[in-house]
Design an enzyme around this catalytic site. Structure first.
Site, PDB file in Angstrom:
ATOM      1  N   GLU A  47       0.816  -1.163  -0.063  1.00 36.21           N
ATOM      2  CA  GLU A  47       0.039  -0.050   0.130  1.00 36.21           C
ATOM      3  C   GLU A  47       0.846   1.492  -0.157  1.00 36.21           C
ATOM      4  O   GLU A  47       2.005   1.368   0.776  1.00 36.21           O
ATOM      5  CB  GLU A  47      -0.762   0.093   1.315  1.00 36.21           C
ATOM      6  CG  GLU A  47      -1.804   1.304   1.609  1.00 36.21           C
ATOM      7  CD  GLU A  47      -2.323   1.201   3.070  1.00 36.21           C
ATOM      8  OE1 GLU A  47      -1.704   0.896   4.042  1.00 36.21           O
ATOM      9  OE2 GLU A  47      -3.478   1.692   3.039  1.00 36.21           O
ATOM     10  N   ASN A 106      -7.125   6.032  -1.669  1.00 37.53           N
ATOM     11  CA  ASN A 106      -5.933   5.048  -1.202  1.00 37.53           C
ATOM     12  C   ASN A 106      -6.301   3.778  -2.342  1.00 37.53           C
ATOM     13  O   ASN A 106      -6.988   3.081  -2.198  1.00 37.53           O
ATOM     14  CB  ASN A 106      -6.156   4.491  -0.102  1.00 37.53           C
ATOM     15  CG  ASN A 106      -4.849   3.986   0.570  1.00 37.53           C
ATOM     16  OD1 ASN A 106      -4.166   3.246  -0.521  1.00 37.53           O
ATOM     17  ND2 ASN A 106      -4.535   3.882   1.681  1.00 37.53           N
ATOM     18  N   LYS A 123      -9.427   1.396  -2.072  1.00 34.78           N
ATOM     19  CA  LYS A 123      -9.733   0.925  -0.656  1.00 34.78           C
ATOM     20  C   LYS A 123     -10.722   1.484  -0.055  1.00 34.78           C
ATOM     21  O   LYS A 123     -11.348   2.737   0.071  1.00 34.78           O
ATOM     22  CB  LYS A 123      -8.534   1.627   0.266  1.00 34.78           C
ATOM     23  CG  LYS A 123      -8.450   1.128   1.854  1.00 34.78           C
ATOM     24  CD  LYS A 123      -7.270   1.705   2.312  1.00 34.78           C
ATOM     25  CE  LYS A 123      -7.031   1.376   3.920  1.00 34.78           C
ATOM     26  NZ  LYS A 123      -5.769   1.464   4.646  1.00 34.78           N
ATOM     27  N   GLU A 141      -6.338   8.558   8.096  1.00 34.53           N
ATOM     28  CA  GLU A 141      -6.636   8.233   6.556  1.00 34.53           C
ATOM     29  C   GLU A 141      -7.734   8.871   6.363  1.00 34.53           C
ATOM     30  O   GLU A 141      -8.002   9.198   5.184  1.00 34.53           O
ATOM     31  CB  GLU A 141      -6.608   6.907   6.467  1.00 34.53           C
ATOM     32  CG  GLU A 141      -5.434   6.260   6.006  1.00 34.53           C
ATOM     33  CD  GLU A 141      -5.732   4.663   5.383  1.00 34.53           C
ATOM     34  OE1 GLU A 141      -5.250   3.999   6.278  1.00 34.53           O
ATOM     35  OE2 GLU A 141      -6.093   4.495   4.461  1.00 34.53           O
ATOM     36  N   CYS A 167      -4.724  -2.997   2.784  1.00 39.15           N
ATOM     37  CA  CYS A 167      -4.465  -2.875   4.304  1.00 39.15           C
ATOM     38  C   CYS A 167      -5.444  -3.238   5.041  1.00 39.15           C
ATOM     39  O   CYS A 167      -5.862  -4.382   5.367  1.00 39.15           O
ATOM     40  CB  CYS A 167      -3.826  -1.646   4.592  1.00 39.15           C
ATOM     41  SG  CYS A 167      -2.851  -1.705   6.324  1.00 39.15           S
ATOM     42  N   ASN A 192       0.382  -1.045   5.277  1.00 42.68           N
ATOM     43  CA  ASN A 192       1.313  -0.456   6.232  1.00 42.68           C
ATOM     44  C   ASN A 192       0.657  -0.425   7.612  1.00 42.68           C
ATOM     45  O   ASN A 192      -0.481   0.184   7.680  1.00 42.68           O
ATOM     46  CB  ASN A 192       1.306   1.247   5.658  1.00 42.68           C
ATOM     47  CG  ASN A 192       2.198   1.533   4.638  1.00 42.68           C
ATOM     48  OD1 ASN A 192       3.005   2.128   4.700  1.00 42.68           O
ATOM     49  ND2 ASN A 192       1.573   1.032   3.348  1.00 42.68           N
TER      50      ASN A 192
HETATM   51  N1  CDV Z   1      -3.052   1.259   6.410  1.00 44.30           N
HETATM   52  C1  CDV Z   1      -3.928   0.825   7.282  1.00 44.30           C
HETATM   53  O1  CDV Z   1      -4.800   0.558   7.149  1.00 44.30           O
HETATM   54  N2  CDV Z   1      -3.500   0.537   8.677  1.00 44.30           N
HETATM   55  C2  CDV Z   1      -4.529  -0.246   9.438  1.00 44.30           C
HETATM   56  C3  CDV Z   1      -4.045   0.316  10.937  1.00 44.30           C
HETATM   57  C4  CDV Z   1      -4.412   1.868  11.192  1.00 44.30           C
HETATM   58  C5  CDV Z   1      -4.845  -0.403  11.994  1.00 44.30           C
HETATM   59  C6  CDV Z   1      -4.350  -1.742   9.540  1.00 44.30           C
HETATM   60  O2  CDV Z   1      -5.603  -2.338   9.634  1.00 44.30           O
HETATM   61  O3  CDV Z   1      -3.344  -2.261   9.573  1.00 44.30           O
END
Ligand code: CDV
Length: 283
Positions: A47, A106, A123, A141, A167, A192
């Site tokens: 990501e 994203n 996303k 975010e 993510c 991430n």
């Molecule tokens: N980039 C993300 O979506 N990170 C989230 C954190 C913030 C919990 C994750 O689910 O890994």
């Protein structure tokens, strides 16, 4: 006849704010070349693979924020990645920040083995807050991104049905179920994930369990292959977990990254395992 596709996960180490796009694309190119040399036919990058994970900061300067976004894909720097895909006959999914006419997203773009764009995913599960809260929430975010508006599309990649997720999406059962219902055989995921969240520091020791658990369950319960790429290591002062992996429809981890830096893992995924697992477990 058994079908297969060799997947590569291109984990990156941290991408600092001071790193230029040119330097970062150089690193991604090296990873793609390594993946292709290892026999990969399709690779996944993390990501937000072109920049630092800037939603950890509360930024207010519009130009400063805009600098993290791509107005075009391919753009002046990323065009080199698409050319490399065609040269190496190895496509990729690449996470980036997309500035579009209908919002800021994203996003992950899927490039084919001819270097052309096959499709993209935005996303859906955008986590965190849209405003800083008493210094506790440091994941903003929702301040910078709109929720994805493309659903969970699935694309044909040289005869393999491929979907994407980003993510936080990987933690939700709906993600895998939507991808499966749309016909996906492979889910490509970039992430991430901070090692410690300010809201729940006591859960830090469970970060890797909670990384792999939903992906193994999602792969097993929806009979998919899952390939997931972390951006890992100490990025602008924040520790990000690694644990990039390729998960089988059996729920087993077939390949696992060992470190927190740039690293390629591959696995020749047997697509006929999908039908076998479906028949044994869900018929
Ligand atoms: N980039 C993300 O979506 N990170 C989230 C954190 C913030 C919990 C994750 O689910 O890994």
């Amino acid at each position: 006849m058994s079908r297969s596709i060799t997947l590569a996960v291109c984990q990156t180490g941290p991408i600092q704010r001071s790193d230029t796009r040119h330097e970062t694309v150089d690193r991604l190119l090296h990873l793609l070349e390594t993946a292709a040399a290892m026999g990969a036919e399709l690779a996944v990058f993390p990501e937000m693979a072109l920049t630092t994970f800037f939603p950890r900061w509360h930024l207010t300067d519009a130009d400063e924020i805009a600098a993290f976004f791509e107005a075009a894909m391919p753009g002046p720097e990323t065009a080199r990645l698409f050319a490399a895909a065609a040269r190496l006959r190895c496509g990729f999914a690449l996470g980036y920040c997309e500035a579009a006419a209908d919002g800021r997203f994203n996003t992950a773009v899927l490039a084919g083995p001819d270097g052309e764009i096959i499709g993209k995913y935005r996303k859906v599960h955008v986590p965190g807050s849209d405003k800083p809260q008493d210094g506790t929430t440091v994941h903003l975010e929702r301040l910078y991104f709109d929720p994805g508006n493309l659903g969970f599309p699935v694309f044909d990649y040289r005869g393999t049905r491929v979907g994407m997720a980003i993510c936080n999406d990987r933690r939700w059962p709906e993600t895998y179920r939507m991808l499966m219902l749309n016909g996906a055989e492979v889910a490509l995921i970039g992430y991430n994930t901070p090692q410690v969240l300010a809201e729940a520091p006591a859960l830090a020791h469970l970060r890797m369990l909670h990384n792999h658990l939903p992906m193994q369950a999602g792969a097993y319960q929806n009979t998919l292959w899952v390939a997931a790429a972390a951006k890992a290591g100490l990025e602008d002062g924040q520790a990000l977990i690694g644990g990039s992996c390729i998960v089988s429809p059996t729920g087993e981890i077939a390949a696992l990254a060992m470190g927190l830096g740039d690293e390629v893992i591959i696995h020749r995924t047997d697509l006929s395992l999908i039908a076998a697992c479906r028949k044994v477990n869900f018929d």
